[in-house]
Design a protein around this motif. Structure first.
Motif, PDB file in Angstrom:
ATOM      1  N   PHE A 183       0.846  -1.200   0.000  1.00 55.84           N
ATOM      2  CA  PHE A 183       0.000   0.000   0.000  1.00 55.84           C
ATOM      3  C   PHE A 183       0.877   1.244   0.000  1.00 55.84           C
ATOM      4  N   GLY A 184       1.959   1.197   0.781  1.00 58.13           N
ATOM      5  CA  GLY A 184       2.873   2.327   0.802  1.00 58.13           C
ATOM      6  C   GLY A 184       3.508   2.562  -0.555  1.00 58.13           C
ATOM      7  N   LEU A 185       3.858   1.490  -1.257  1.00 64.04           N
ATOM      8  CA  LEU A 185       4.432   1.611  -2.589  1.00 64.04           C
ATOM      9  C   LEU A 185       3.403   2.192  -3.550  1.00 64.04           C
ATOM     10  N   GLU A 186       2.161   1.753  -3.418  1.00 65.66           N
ATOM     11  CA  GLU A 186       1.099   2.301  -4.265  1.00 65.66           C
ATOM     12  C   GLU A 186       0.981   3.808  -4.086  1.00 65.66           C
ATOM     13  N   ILE A 187       1.047   4.271  -2.847  1.00 61.43           N
ATOM     14  CA  ILE A 187       0.956   5.705  -2.566  1.00 61.43           C
ATOM     15  C   ILE A 187       2.099   6.452  -3.242  1.00 61.43           C
ATOM     16  N   LEU A 188       3.310   5.942  -3.106  1.00 55.21           N
ATOM     17  CA  LEU A 188       4.469   6.602  -3.711  1.00 55.21           C
ATOM     18  C   LEU A 188       4.348   6.663  -5.232  1.00 55.21           C
ATOM     19  N   LEU A 189       3.880   5.571  -5.833  1.00 51.67           N
ATOM     20  CA  LEU A 189       3.793   5.527  -7.290  1.00 51.67           C
ATOM     21  C   LEU A 189       2.702   6.449  -7.823  1.00 51.67           C
ATOM     22  N   VAL A 190       1.526   6.425  -7.207  1.00 51.35           N
ATOM     23  CA  VAL A 190       0.428   7.269  -7.696  1.00 51.35           C
ATOM     24  C   VAL A 190       0.757   8.746  -7.503  1.00 51.35           C
ATOM     25  N   LEU A 191       1.275   9.091  -6.327  1.00 52.79           N
ATOM     26  CA  LEU A 191       1.664  10.484  -6.111  1.00 52.79           C
ATOM     27  C   LEU A 191       2.830  10.875  -7.016  1.00 52.79           C
ATOM     28  N   GLY A 192       3.706   9.910  -7.308  1.00 56.20           N
ATOM     29  CA  GLY A 192       4.861  10.200  -8.143  1.00 56.20           C
ATOM     30  C   GLY A 192       4.516  10.548  -9.569  1.00 56.20           C
ATOM     31  N   VAL A 193       3.335  10.133 -10.030  1.00 53.78           N
ATOM     32  CA  VAL A 193       2.919  10.488 -11.397  1.00 53.78           C
ATOM     33  C   VAL A 193       1.802  11.532 -11.379  1.00 53.78           C
ATOM     34  N   SER A 194       1.587  12.149 -10.226  1.00 54.20           N
ATOM     35  CA  SER A 194       0.496  13.134 -10.158  1.00 54.20           C
ATOM     36  C   SER A 194       0.907  14.308  -9.280  1.00 54.20           C
ATOM     37  N   LEU A 195       0.248  14.480  -8.152  1.00 55.46           N
ATOM     38  CA  LEU A 195       0.454  15.671  -7.338  1.00 55.46           C
ATOM     39  C   LEU A 195       1.770  15.662  -6.571  1.00 55.46           C
ATOM     40  N   GLY A 196       2.317  14.496  -6.307  1.00 55.98           N
ATOM     41  CA  GLY A 196       3.645  14.452  -5.700  1.00 55.98           C
ATOM     42  C   GLY A 196       4.704  14.987  -6.642  1.00 55.98           C
ATOM     43  N   GLU A 197       4.589  14.619  -7.909  1.00 56.25           N
ATOM     44  CA  GLU A 197       5.481  15.166  -8.923  1.00 56.25           C
ATOM     45  C   GLU A 197       5.326  16.688  -9.001  1.00 56.25           C
ATOM     46  N   SER A 198       4.072  17.155  -8.965  1.00 55.97           N
ATOM     47  CA  SER A 198       3.821  18.598  -9.000  1.00 55.97           C
ATOM     48  C   SER A 198       4.448  19.295  -7.808  1.00 55.97           C
ATOM     49  N   ALA A 199       4.431  18.637  -6.648  1.00 54.12           N
ATOM     50  CA  ALA A 199       5.025  19.235  -5.450  1.00 54.12           C
ATOM     51  C   ALA A 199       6.529  19.406  -5.615  1.00 54.12           C
ATOM     52  N   VAL A 200       7.197  18.409  -6.194  1.00 54.37           N
ATOM     53  CA  VAL A 200       8.641  18.511  -6.399  1.00 54.37           C
ATOM     54  C   VAL A 200       8.966  19.659  -7.344  1.00 54.37           C
ATOM     55  N   TYR A 201       8.261  19.738  -8.461  1.00 53.96           N
ATOM     56  CA  TYR A 201       8.514  20.822  -9.413  1.00 53.96           C
ATOM     57  C   TYR A 201       8.155  22.178  -8.810  1.00 53.96           C
ATOM     58  N   SER A 202       7.155  22.199  -7.950  1.00 54.75           N
ATOM     59  CA  SER A 202       6.770  23.450  -7.305  1.00 54.75           C
ATOM     60  C   SER A 202       7.856  23.925  -6.351  1.00 54.75           C
ATOM     61  N   ILE A 203       8.485  23.005  -5.641  1.00 48.46           N
ATOM     62  CA  ILE A 203       9.604  23.360  -4.755  1.00 48.46           C
ATOM     63  C   ILE A 203      10.768  23.913  -5.570  1.00 48.46           C
ATOM     64  N   LEU A 204      11.050  23.267  -6.700  1.00 47.82           N
ATOM     65  CA  LEU A 204      12.109  23.781  -7.571  1.00 47.82           C
ATOM     66  C   LEU A 204      11.752  25.164  -8.108  1.00 47.82           C
ATOM     67  N   ARG A 205      10.464  25.362  -8.394  1.00 54.81           N
ATOM     68  CA  ARG A 205      10.035  26.659  -8.935  1.00 54.81           C
ATOM     69  C   ARG A 205      10.197  27.769  -7.903  1.00 54.81           C
ATOM     70  N   ILE A 206       9.882  27.497  -6.641  1.00 50.48           N
ATOM     71  CA  ILE A 206      10.022  28.550  -5.629  1.00 50.48           C
ATOM     72  C   ILE A 206      11.510  28.817  -5.377  1.00 50.48           C
ATOM     73  N   ALA A 207      12.341  27.783  -5.482  1.00 52.94           N
ATOM     74  CA  ALA A 207      13.782  28.015  -5.354  1.00 52.94           C
ATOM     75  C   ALA A 207      14.270  28.922  -6.477  1.00 52.94           C
ATOM     76  N   ASP A 208      13.766  28.708  -7.672  1.00 50.42           N
ATOM     77  CA  ASP A 208      14.117  29.561  -8.799  1.00 50.42           C
ATOM     78  C   ASP A 208      13.668  31.005  -8.554  1.00 50.42           C
ATOM     79  N   ARG A 209      12.467  31.153  -8.054  1.00 56.25           N
ATOM     80  CA  ARG A 209      11.940  32.507  -7.812  1.00 56.25           C
ATOM     81  C   ARG A 209      12.732  33.236  -6.728  1.00 56.25           C
ATOM     82  N   LEU A 210      13.104  32.520  -5.681  1.00 54.85           N
ATOM     83  CA  LEU A 210      13.815  33.153  -4.571  1.00 54.85           C
ATOM     84  C   LEU A 210      15.238  33.562  -4.948  1.00 54.85           C
ATOM     85  N   THR A 211      15.789  32.962  -5.994  1.00 58.73           N
ATOM     86  CA  THR A 211      17.150  33.299  -6.399  1.00 58.73           C
ATOM     87  C   THR A 211      17.174  34.310  -7.548  1.00 58.73           C
TER      88      THR A 211
END
Length: 261
Positions: free
Chosen positions: A8-36
């Motif tokens: 079940f834990g693996l399922e969570i990682l995989l589903v989030l990894g192709v959806s909103l979890g992926e968006s969260a990672v890119y969003s963190i990178l985007r705020i790092a870009d903005r702050l610099t």
């Protein structure tokens, strides 16, 4: 089909990894870009719903529809995984023998009640949310968010409506219905489930600034508590959709006429 807790834990990682979890990672990178960047956050603009081929309306429409359809695939994947691996009862009233969309309350069994509560939730969150956004921008912790930037075509407003519905379905079915059920089956406590889901929700809005993170974290906690009360994502899908409709269509109508948006 029976799954162990680690799977079940693996399922969570995989589903989030192709959806909103992926968006969260890119969003963190985007705020790092903005702050610099040399200019402060309050002087930067975040554009949403932008045209891809403004000079070719039908091609632009095709791009917009694709951008709406493909983010819904992880929702179908999550519901499919719930169907083939129901798992144990997650909360009182949960029935693993029911279809997966019914288990999370994403169905039409109570349309009137879902729409009514959805309107009330949207009304209760919308005005404070706008005030919080303006405050966050004023104190310099958020960008200027421009949520509607499509070229003017006959299909522009319908696409905004579809985009709003897509956001409501994607975020609430995944972050509340499916994620809450799976984390509960992993024996997580309710307070930890609510907090984890809200933090992830806030994280994939970080591209807007820290105000976007904080506002959506608060919204995630409130929506989570309401889901625990109702055990249905239906009203919250409606509420989220209405909030985005007001943001997209309202911005397109009002922004050219005022200077505070």
């Amino acid at each position: 089909m029976t799954l162990t807790r680690p799977r079940f834990g693996l399922e969570i990682l995989l589903v989030l990894g192709v959806s909103l979890g992926e968006s969260a990672v890119y969003s963190i990178l985007r705020i790092a870009d903005r702050l610099t960047r040399p200019e402060p956050l309050a002087q930067q603009t975040t554009q949403m719903n932008t045209s891809v081929a403004a000079d070719r309306p039908w091609l632009d429409l095709a791009y917009q529809l694709a951008n709406i359809m493909f983010p819904l695939v992880p929702v179908l994947l999550a519901l499919y995984l719930l169907a083939i691996a129901a798992g144990p009862v997650a909360w009182r009233g949960d029935d693993p023998s029911r279809p997966s969309w019914q288990r999370v309350g994403f169905d039409l069994r109570r349309p009137g009640r879902d729409v009514g509560w959805g309107f009330l939730v949207a009304a209760g969150i919308g005005i404070p949310g706008l005030a919080f956004y303006l405050f966050a921008r004023e104190i310099g912790i958020n960008t200027n968010v421009a949520p509607a930037n499509l070229a003017d075509n006959w299909w522009t407003v319908p696409v905004y409506l579809l985009a709003a519905a897509m956001n409501g379905i994607l975020e609430e079915v995944l972050m509340l219905g499916w994620l809450y059920l799976r984390l509960r089956q992993l024996a997580w406590s309710w307070w930890l489930i609510v907090l984890t889901s809200a933090v992830v929700r806030g994280s994939y809005h970080l591209y807007q600034g820290f105000g976007g993170f904080a506002g959506n974290l608060i919204m995630g906690v409130l929506f989570g508590l309401l889901f625990l009360r109702w055990k249905r994502v239906g009203p919250l899908v409606v509420a989220h959709t209405l909030l985005d409709i007001v943001a997209f269509v309202g911005y397109a109508l009002v922004a050219p006429r005022v200077d505070w948006l």
